[in-house]
Design a protein around this motif. Structure first.
Motif, PDB file in Angstrom:
ATOM      1  N   PHE A   1      29.188  16.280 -36.162  1.00  0.00           N
ATOM      2  CA  PHE A   1      28.357  17.238 -35.418  1.00  0.00           C
ATOM      3  C   PHE A   1      27.410  17.981 -36.360  1.00  0.00           C
ATOM      4  CE2 PHE A   1      32.190  17.785 -32.389  1.00  0.00           C
ATOM      5  CZ  PHE A   1      31.657  16.923 -31.442  1.00  0.00           C
TER       6      PHE A   1
ATOM      7  N   ASP B   1      15.891  29.778 -38.031  1.00  0.00           N
ATOM      8  CA  ASP B   1      16.771  30.648 -38.818  1.00  0.00           C
ATOM      9  C   ASP B   1      17.600  31.577 -37.953  1.00  0.00           C
ATOM     10  OD1 ASP B   1      15.949  29.517 -41.092  1.00  0.00           O
ATOM     11  OD2 ASP B   1      14.489  31.076 -41.630  1.00  0.00           O
ATOM     12  N   ASP B   2      17.072  31.899 -36.788  1.00  0.00           N
ATOM     13  CA  ASP B   2      17.790  32.850 -35.947  1.00  0.00           C
ATOM     14  C   ASP B   2      18.064  32.239 -34.583  1.00  0.00           C
ATOM     15  OD1 ASP B   2      18.880  34.934 -34.631  1.00  0.00           O
ATOM     16  OD2 ASP B   2      17.049  36.136 -34.529  1.00  0.00           O
ATOM     17  N   PRO B   3      19.327  31.918 -34.324  1.00  0.00           N
ATOM     18  CA  PRO B   3      19.635  31.277 -33.040  1.00  0.00           C
ATOM     19  C   PRO B   3      19.191  32.123 -31.849  1.00  0.00           C
ATOM     20  CG  PRO B   3      21.663  31.916 -34.212  1.00  0.00           C
ATOM     21  CD  PRO B   3      20.522  32.088 -35.165  1.00  0.00           C
ATOM     22  N   ILE B   4      19.246  33.440 -31.956  1.00  0.00           N
ATOM     23  CA  ILE B   4      18.941  34.284 -30.794  1.00  0.00           C
ATOM     24  C   ILE B   4      17.474  34.151 -30.366  1.00  0.00           C
ATOM     25  CG2 ILE B   4      18.983  36.635 -29.860  1.00  0.00           C
ATOM     26  CD1 ILE B   4      21.763  35.472 -30.579  1.00  0.00           C
TER      27      ILE B   4
ATOM     28  N   TYR C   1      17.213  31.012 -28.545  1.00  0.00           N
ATOM     29  CA  TYR C   1      17.825  31.074 -27.223  1.00  0.00           C
ATOM     30  C   TYR C   1      16.908  31.788 -26.221  1.00  0.00           C
ATOM     31  CZ  TYR C   1      22.250  29.902 -29.631  1.00  0.00           C
ATOM     32  OH  TYR C   1      23.223  29.303 -30.371  1.00  0.00           O
ATOM     33  N   LEU C   2      16.199  32.789 -26.696  1.00  0.00           N
ATOM     34  CA  LEU C   2      15.378  33.588 -25.786  1.00  0.00           C
ATOM     35  C   LEU C   2      14.163  32.824 -25.259  1.00  0.00           C
ATOM     36  CD1 LEU C   2      15.662  37.073 -27.512  1.00  0.00           C
ATOM     37  CD2 LEU C   2      16.519  36.440 -25.236  1.00  0.00           C
TER      38      LEU C   2
ATOM     39  N   ASP D   1      24.842  21.469 -37.108  1.00  0.00           N
ATOM     40  CA  ASP D   1      25.128  22.911 -37.148  1.00  0.00           C
ATOM     41  C   ASP D   1      25.034  23.607 -35.790  1.00  0.00           C
ATOM     42  OD1 ASP D   1      25.720  22.825 -39.772  1.00  0.00           O
ATOM     43  OD2 ASP D   1      23.862  23.758 -40.487  1.00  0.00           O
TER      44      ASP D   1
ATOM     45  N   LYS E   1      27.966  22.819 -33.685  1.00  0.00           N
ATOM     46  CA  LYS E   1      29.147  23.542 -34.200  1.00  0.00           C
ATOM     47  C   LYS E   1      29.092  25.012 -33.803  1.00  0.00           C
ATOM     48  CE  LYS E   1      29.429  20.638 -38.231  1.00  0.00           C
ATOM     49  NZ  LYS E   1      29.258  20.614 -39.676  1.00  0.00           N
ATOM     50  N   ARG E   2      27.902  25.602 -33.873  1.00  0.00           N
ATOM     51  CA  ARG E   2      27.782  27.009 -33.474  1.00  0.00           C
ATOM     52  C   ARG E   2      28.205  27.194 -32.020  1.00  0.00           C
ATOM     53  NH1 ARG E   2      23.477  27.714 -37.121  1.00  0.00           N
ATOM     54  NH2 ARG E   2      21.926  26.735 -35.794  1.00  0.00           N
TER      55      ARG E   2
ATOM     56  N   ILE F   1      30.129  25.195 -30.190  1.00  0.00           N
ATOM     57  CA  ILE F   1      31.570  24.951 -30.034  1.00  0.00           C
ATOM     58  C   ILE F   1      32.355  26.185 -30.491  1.00  0.00           C
ATOM     59  CG2 ILE F   1      33.541  23.605 -30.886  1.00  0.00           C
ATOM     60  CD1 ILE F   1      31.702  21.166 -31.016  1.00  0.00           C
ATOM     61  N   MET F   2      31.923  26.756 -31.614  1.00  0.00           N
ATOM     62  CA  MET F   2      32.614  27.941 -32.145  1.00  0.00           C
ATOM     63  C   MET F   2      32.490  29.113 -31.168  1.00  0.00           C
ATOM     64  SD  MET F   2      33.988  27.357 -35.213  1.00  0.00           S
ATOM     65  CE  MET F   2      33.932  28.846 -36.198  1.00  0.00           C
ATOM     66  N   THR F   3      31.277  29.325 -30.661  1.00  0.00           N
ATOM     67  CA  THR F   3      31.063  30.423 -29.709  1.00  0.00           C
ATOM     68  C   THR F   3      31.947  30.224 -28.480  1.00  0.00           C
ATOM     69  OG1 THR F   3      28.758  30.524 -30.425  1.00  0.00           O
ATOM     70  CG2 THR F   3      29.315  31.702 -28.403  1.00  0.00           C
TER      71      THR F   3
ATOM     72  N   VAL G   1      20.379  35.207 -20.106  1.00  0.00           N
ATOM     73  CA  VAL G   1      20.555  34.524 -21.398  1.00  0.00           C
ATOM     74  C   VAL G   1      21.937  34.805 -22.000  1.00  0.00           C
ATOM     75  CG1 VAL G   1      19.590  34.060 -23.679  1.00  0.00           C
ATOM     76  CG2 VAL G   1      18.061  34.493 -21.759  1.00  0.00           C
ATOM     77  N   PRO G   2      22.373  36.070 -22.099  1.00  0.00           N
ATOM     78  CA  PRO G   2      23.740  36.273 -22.600  1.00  0.00           C
ATOM     79  C   PRO G   2      24.803  35.622 -21.707  1.00  0.00           C
ATOM     80  CG  PRO G   2      22.724  38.370 -21.954  1.00  0.00           C
ATOM     81  CD  PRO G   2      21.650  37.346 -21.968  1.00  0.00           C
TER      82      PRO G   2
END
Lengths: 477, 95, 490
Positions: free
Chosen positions: C352, C417-420, C423-424, C354, C357-358, C360-362, C307-308
């Motif tokens: 785009f 609320d929490d992208p992580i 993602y998991l 949120d 955008k997250r 793209i920023m990452t 995942v990371p």
């Protein structure tokens, strides 16, 4: 203090492929805006690049011609930045693993010595489009026809020590890419462009000074001027107690000055990474050897051969081999004539003058090699003199026909009938008793006067050799 | 290491994104958490593993140098917001 | 008709039980009736669908019918469709009409399939819940308060609710398999390079691969065979013959299953795996054992880093892939830009959402000067290790089995609320994308009335065996035939 100038050049040579480096759109120059920008060139959603094999071949040919290594594995990377002429927001280029690296070319300096200039690398990349700054209600217009045209970026070592050397190197690369038929070398249309990295340092210092990158150098003349201007500017800055800043500067040929490109000053962070739409380019030994076998005779080898086989001077050989087309023309003429010196003189003299006057390339010469043979053959067989030949050449250039046709039509055939010439020689001697007396008294130089008189009476058509011979005999008395 | 709002501003500029002032704290927080999360990689014992850019172990295929595309400007420019004389219009480009 | 599989519908068309126009109208009616709540479709192309159906009927009358002729399907709105809006779930492409068809779309049309329309998805395929779409979230047909998974959530919901017999999807980190599991259907992501990416809007180029969401492995095989194959327009497309996947399933799978070795990676049985899904997996393993499969413990030691690794590689590629959306040649352009920078920044920030955008920023951050080695290059090296783990495993086993997701469909809003935590949800699926391996999700039971899926990962280009293994299971189980009550038989 005396200063040493250090120059490295980056040449962008557009490769002469029919289609673009990553798409099947045409590369032809001068079409209506955006008519040659296909979905791939426009960076449309969902489209993908596929590499043009011809661009790879051309890059390899350049590498082989300059003694570079050809990478068995090279990788395309994305150079990310936003600019209106860059449709995808990244340029596909090569970064860590270029296709060609580590070679050299030699240039001839003014004192006749040779100097080696290192080639760091040459990599493939796609060209960008063009921003047109004519006024569209305060907006700029973007033409993407050029986007995706293949470029070979040739990066030199900072080995040049004067603007002259830079120009000599650039001319060498220009000659080479045209010999290899990988670039048309047209600087006006931008198919051969150059940026120069220029710095100065006190004579004897080993570390390099801060460099400025000069852009927009689109003729050999401008390059020399721009570099000299930049060198003066940097020396002025340092001697005035200032510091040279690393920046990109644009040469303005109208005002003859270089100015800082503020828009590009902001620190760039291109975020290069391997392009995941493309796989590594893998070239094997057999492929590379096959390309080596395809190499044409290169300018250096050709020059040596011209000196050795045709007995030309270094200078003549240099001039005749500076463009492959000129060398080809020369060789065609020599093949039909067997007089290299005569051929060289005519190509470098009359022909070159006429081409310059009409701004024509030798391939479009109005007198082709076969016609030239026809003309020079008439000099050699004494049908016409060298002087008359110039008149014949001009007539041929204007489209009056072959050398023989012009000679016939204009009645320029040389008079070689000894009796006829003898009669005129007698007339001239009889008409100039004073000069005859002086000549016989030892004023040898008057021979020229008598020759001139004979030529005048024959409208230049008398065979000069015969005239000379007869006059010498008769003037002795 | 948490990102500062200044970091976020710099990255946003590179990416040509703009955040309203009131969005910045939440984005900074989220981005910091993501970066913290991927920081796990730091400890990964990669040794001399070669970087893997691509799942396919095959070389790039080379295309024949043939012009296959026709002019489709009119079709393509239907999707563009501002065109004139066949050109895409943008605010003045200053060099 | 809609409870039928593609294979059964094809038989109905062949026998003249119904025409393609009738069948297409039936599905269009169902979309009309049910999609108001589900929101599985962004664009329904009723008129075109009926035209295509009429053509299919004529072709059939002319004796030119193949196995998919006249079968209605739906396309994820990430695939370009000529003359039809292709939005990618984004405001950025709300006004974008593609001038060409994606290779997948063109191939399925050439095979005679009828396109009902374009399905909803997470914006630019970035999400695992279908909550990031500009066109609103999609509801899970099994429970409207829950997500259908993502990013191919619209396709999954449409097939689960029987609004389409099958649909296309794309899978970058699990975007076919995860929604298939959460919606109780079958999904396959083939080997990277098996299906052309031409015309599939890029998210992360080295991971993206198109595939199928359908009721069964048999149906997936029919579509996958039509979609697959070499395409010279995609440098990453592999020139390798495509087997007759559906035909291959006609052979006796029990015979083929007997003696196979399945690896069960211990990393798949971590603390994050919810008990209900674990039970479903254990039950499925028992079924396979009863079919003569030997289950072998294997290890994929680097998988916990998948995942990371993914959240470096995918955002990096996406940050570059999405730079083309600048308001100049296509897509959203802001009003009255004051200068060039304003044009770029406002068009992109307004166009785009949120999550995009997250990412793209990452991605911009991990590629930027000073961070490239620590993040991007490091992730590429870990990717190599993860890939090597799979290679090692496949030297001992024929197939890898595990869960598709840690749990069943979660509540709408639960993970936004929490992208992580979001993602998991892809922790078990991402490995196959990083390695480029083919993988499937197959319905394997229910947890509190919500579907659970098991995942099968095959070796490179082993789609035929993968489909066979799934089909063998589906021949002796009935999970894949279950439809949510509200959308079942008439």
């Amino acid at each position: 203090m005396s200063w040493e100038v250090v120059i490295g050049l980056e040449v962008h040579a557009q490769l002469r492929t029919r289609s673009k480096i990553f798409s099947g759109a045409s590369t032809a120059f001068g079409s209506s805006p955006n008519t040659q920008a296909c979905a791939v060139d426009l960076g449309y959603p969902g489209v993908l690049p596929v590499l043009n094999g011809e661009a790879v071949r051309m890059a390899a040919m350049f590498g082989l011609a300059t003694g570079c290594s050809i990478a068995r594995r090279s990788v395309f990377a994305r150079k990310n930045y936003f600019y209106p002429d860059l449709p995808k927001g990244y340029q596909i280029s090569q970064y860590e693993l270029p296709i060609v690296h580590g070679g050299e070319v030699s240039i001839r300096l003014e004192d006749g010595t040779e100097k080696t200039i290192g080639i760091t690398r040459a990599h493939l990349e796609e060209d960008a489009g063009k921003s047109l700054h004519e006024d569209f209600h305060g907006l700029s217009g973007i033409d993407l026809n050029r986007a995706g045209v293949p470029l070979l970026e040739i990066v030199s070592e900072p080995d040049m020590r004067s603007a002259r050397e830079a120009v000599a190197y650039l001319k060498k690369i220009h000659t080479l890419v045209r010999y290899l038929e990988i670039c048309d070398g047209n600087m006006q249309e931008g198919s051969f462009r150059c940026d120069a990295n220029v710095s100065v340092r006190p004579q004897g210092q080993t570390e390099l000074g801060t460099r400025a990158e000069l852009k927009n150098l689109n003729s050999f003349r401008f390059i020399e001027k721009a570099i000299n201007l930049e060198v003066e500017r940097q020396i002025d800055v340092i001697e005035g107690g200032g510091k040279v800043v690393q920046e990109t500067r644009l040469y303005d040929s109208d005002k003859n000055l270089t100015r800082s490109m503020r828009s590009k000053e902001e620190a760039n962070d291109y975020r290069y990474f391997p392009d995941p739409d493309l796989l590594p380019v893998v070239l094997d030994e057999d492929w590379i050897e096959a390309r080596r076998a395809e190499l044409p005779e290169l300018p250096g080898a050709k020059r040596e051969r011209f000196v050795k086989d045709f007995g030309l001077s270094d200078y003549d050989a240099d001039v005749l081999t500076s463009a492959r087309e000129t060398a080809d023309y020369f060789e065609q003429v020599v093949a039909g004539l067997d007089d290299a010196k005569l051929a060289a003189n005519w190509i470098m003299g009359e022909l070159s003058g006429a081409l310059n006057r009409d701004a024509l390339d030798i391939e479009r010469s109005k007198v082709d090699a076969a016609a030239m043979i026809g003309l020079l053959a008439r000099i050699k067989d004494d049908t016409i003199s060298g002087k008359i030949a110039k008149e014949v050449f001009e007539a041929m250039w204007e489209g009056e026909g072959s050398a023989d046709e012009v000679i016939e039509k204009r009645g320029l055939r040389q008079i070689t009938d000894t009796a006829a010439i003898e009669a005129i020689v007698d007339e001239v001697i009889a008409a100039n008793p004073t000069q005859l007396e002086q000549y016989r008294a030892g004023k040898d130089k008057l021979l020229g006067f008598f020759v001139g008189q004979v030529m005048q009476r024959t409208a230049g058509k008398a065979n000069p050799g015969q005239v000379n011979k007869l006059l010498r005999e008769k003037l002795k008395g | 290491m948490p990102l500062s709002s200044k970091d976020v501003e710099n990255i946003a500029h590179l990416a040509r994104l703009r955040f309203a002032e009131n969005e910045v704290p939440a984005f900074t927080d989220n981005l910091s958490r993501i970066i913290d999360f991927v920081n796990q990689l730091e400890a990964a014992p990669v040794g001399d593993a070669p970087p893997m850019a691509h799942p396919l172990d095959q070389p790039q295929r080379l295309r024949k140098d043939v012009v296959t595309e026709k002019d489709q400007r009119a079709e393509f420019q239907k999707n563009a917001a501002a065109i004139e004389a066949g050109l895409y219009l943008v605010p003045r480009v200053i060099e | 008709m809609h409870e039928k599989s593609v294979a059964a519908l094809a038989a109905g068309l062949a026998s003249g039980e119904f025409s393609s126009v009738e069948l297409t109208r039936h599905y269009l009616d169902r979309i009309e009736r049910f999609d108001g709540d589900l929101n599985a479709f962004i664009t329904v192309t009723a008129e075109q669908a009926l035209d295509q159906a009429a053509v299919a009927d004529r072709d059939r009358a002319d004796g030119k019918a193949g196995p998919l002729t006249g079968i209605p399907i739906a396309h994820k709105d990430i695939l370009c469709t000529e003359g039809v809006r292709t939005s990618c779930g984004s405001r950025m492409l709300d006004n974008f009409v593609s001038p060409f068809d994606a290779a997948v779309v063109a191939r399925l049309r050439e095979a005679g399939a009828v396109s009902l329309g374009k399905t909803n998805m997470d914006e630019f395929a970035m999400g695992s819940s279908n909550e990031t779409s500009y066109y609103g979230l999609v509801r899970n047909p099994w429970d409207h308060s829950r997500v259908p998974g993502g990013s191919s959530g619209g396709s999954a919901a449409a097939v689960a609710a029987r609004l389409a017999p099958a649909a296309t999807g794309t899978d970058t980190g699990g975007s076919i398999r995860q929604p298939a599991a959460l919606a109780g259907i079958t999904g396959i992501k083939p080997t990277y390079g098996r299906v052309s990416r031409y015309g599939m809007i890029a998210f992360a180029s080295s991971l993206d691969q198109a595939g199928v969401l359908a009721q069964s492995a048999e149906d997936a095989a029919l579509l996958l065979a039509a979609m697959s194959g070499f395409d010279e327009r995609d440098s990453t497309s592999v020139d390798r013959a495509v087997p007759d996947y559906a035909g291959g399933l006609a052979e006796d799978q029990r015979e083929k299953l007997r003696g196979l070795r399945f690896g069960l990676p211990k990393e798949f049985l971590d603390d994050g795996l919810e008990p209900g899904v674990r039970v479903a997996l254990e039950e499925a393993i028992k079924v396979y054992e009863s079919l003569g499969v030997e289950i072998v413990p294997v290890t994929l030691p680097n998988l916990p880093l998948s995942v990371p690794t993914y959240y470096v590689v995918a955002p990096a590629e996406c940050s570059s892939n999405l730079s083309r959306y600048d308001g100049v040649r296509f897509g959203y352009r802001c009003e009255d830009p004051s200068d060039l920078e304003d044009l770029y920044k406002r068009s992109r920030s307004e166009g785009f959402g949120d999550e995009v955008k997250r990412r793209i920023m990452t991605g911009t951050y991990v590629l930027s000067a000073g961070y490239y080695d620590a993040y991007y290059l490091k992730a590429q090296k870990v990717r190599q290790l993860i890939s090597a783990d799979f290679k090692n495993a496949f030297s001992e086993v024929d197939m890898i089995i595990g869960p598709t997701t840690p749990g069943p469909a979660f509540e709408i809003g639960a993970k936004t609320d929490d992208p992580i935590t979001m993602y998991l949800n892809d922790i078990y699926t991402i490995g196959a994308n990083l390695a480029g391996l083919p993988a499937m999700s197959v319905p394997a039971g229910f947890v509190d009335g919500l579907p659970a899926g098991i995942q099968l990962v095959g070796n490179y280009f082993d789609e035929q065996r993968l489909l066979g293994v799934a089909h063998g299971y589906q021949q002796v189980t009935h999970w894949h035939t279950q439809a949510p009550a509200a959308y079942g038989s008439e």
